[in-house]
Enzyme design. Structure first.
Site, PDB file in Angstrom:
ATOM      1  N   CYS A 128      10.020 -41.691  28.036  1.00  0.00           N
ATOM      2  CA  CYS A 128      10.594 -42.622  27.064  1.00  0.00           C
ATOM      3  C   CYS A 128       9.943 -42.474  25.688  1.00  0.00           C
ATOM      4  CB  CYS A 128      10.399 -44.044  27.576  1.00  0.00           C
ATOM      5  SG  CYS A 128      10.853 -45.310  26.381  1.00  0.00           S
TER       6      CYS A 128
ATOM      7  N   TYR B 133      20.750 -41.627  20.758  1.00  0.00           N
ATOM      8  CA  TYR B 133      21.337 -42.413  21.844  1.00  0.00           C
ATOM      9  C   TYR B 133      22.770 -42.818  21.504  1.00  0.00           C
ATOM     10  CZ  TYR B 133      16.790 -42.815  24.138  1.00  0.00           C
ATOM     11  OH  TYR B 133      15.611 -42.539  24.791  1.00  0.00           O
TER      12      TYR B 133
END
Length: 324
Positions: A56, A195
């Site tokens: 992440c 994203y």
């Protein structure tokens, strides 16, 4: 507490609801407390624990700053498996949790990150994200917003640190206005832009995200001309470098293919950004030692079946990062 399908929606970012036009919208973080003298959460050695994923980018921000500030002996770390399934991020020992470099939870014995959220708040209904900054004394989450955690790490423990680490300031007063301005558009179009490109559900939403992403990379390429670091004259490492690095280091291995961010690669299209990234990785241990390409690639290609239903993880690019 909810069924597996509900947990999936809270755990899998690719299953977050999109807008009517097919565009991806990121939910806000839920726990926003700080660590400060005289506050609810006092700065103390070994009181706090950081839960992260190497995969992440947001969690890795916190790992980098923890190391830059010399907080390793103050704040412990546990790393989850990169294989995020229906129950979210698993620790070693849970289903899907056994992966090289993944840890068990030594603090609360949690099987998944969601267990920590429910321990902190029994009726929690938000997303189960990392990083999680945990208070071992009161058994709750202090903060799960990475941009705030790195500010906490930057200053909260200075009075307890050796002078050389206390003097490390990633958000210096005289540069804050510029740092904030750069962070704002880098977050929107680059950090989150990848994203928005990858999770777009319509062609128009995808193009509305991917074109500004590359316009911002073009802008960054000019900003980094002849500079070591991003802000001002480039002489000082700041949080703006940390926040950008975590996206750029993942760009060629993941975002180019998995998120369709393929107008240009970093190594092939952005010599200044590429040089800046390599210098940070190869010359500043905090960056290299918190980058785990096996976790990064496995997580994205395995954990987003909506994007990659075969869960096949690509071999390339080779190498993951080129030498200086």
């Amino acid at each position: 507490m909810g069924n597996a399908s509900e947990f999936s929606d809270q755990s899998d970012i690719s299953r977050m609801k999109t807008e009517a036009d097919g565009s991806f919208k990121r939910a806000d973080s839920s726990f926003r407390n700080t660590i400060e003298k005289g506050g609810q959460f006092e700065p103390q050695k070994d009181r706090y624990h950081l839960y992260v994923s190497y995969a992440c980018p947001w969690a890795t921000r916190a790992l980098i700053v923890r190391k830059l500030k010399g907080l390793e002996s103050f704040i412990g770390v546990s790393v989850v498996s990169p294989r995020m399934g229906d129950n979210g991020w698993p620790f070693a020992g849970a289903e899907g949790g056994d992966f090289p470099g993944a840890d068990k939870d030594p603090v609360e014995g949690a099987q998944h990150v969601k267990d920590l959220y429910f321990k902190a708040q029994a009726d929690y209904s938000g997303r189960f994200t990392v990083p999680v900054l945990w208070d071992k004394k009161t058994h709750t989450i202090v903060n799960n917003e990475s941009s705030e955690i790195i500010r906490i790490f930057n200053t909260a423990f200075n009075h307890l640190l050796p002078e050389d680490k206390a003097k490390v300031d990633l958000y210096p007063e005289q540069l804050r206005k510029e740092i904030d301005e750069v962070n704002a558009w880098v977050y929107d179009t680059v950090n989150n832009g990848v994203y928005k490109s990858g999770f777009a559900k319509t062609q128009s939403a995808y193009e509305a995200a991917v074109r500004p992403l590359f316009a911002s990379l073009d802008r960054l390429e000019k900003m980094l001309q002849g500079k070591t670091y991003l802000i001002a004259d480039g002489s000082v490492l700041t949080e703006a470098d940390v926040r950008l690095f975590v996206t750029i280091i993942r760009f060629d291995p993941v975002y180019v293919g998995h998120f369709k961010c393929n107008i240009r690669t970093i190594r092939g299209g952005y010599p200044n950004i590429h040089r800046w990234m390599k210098q940070l990785y190869w010359t500043v241990p905090a960056f290299k030692e918190t980058t785990n390409f096996a976790h990064i690639k496995t997580h994205y290609y395995w954990s987003h079946p909506m994007v990659n239903p075969t869960r096949v993880v690509p071999v390339g690019p080779v190498p993951d990062i080129e030498p200086l």
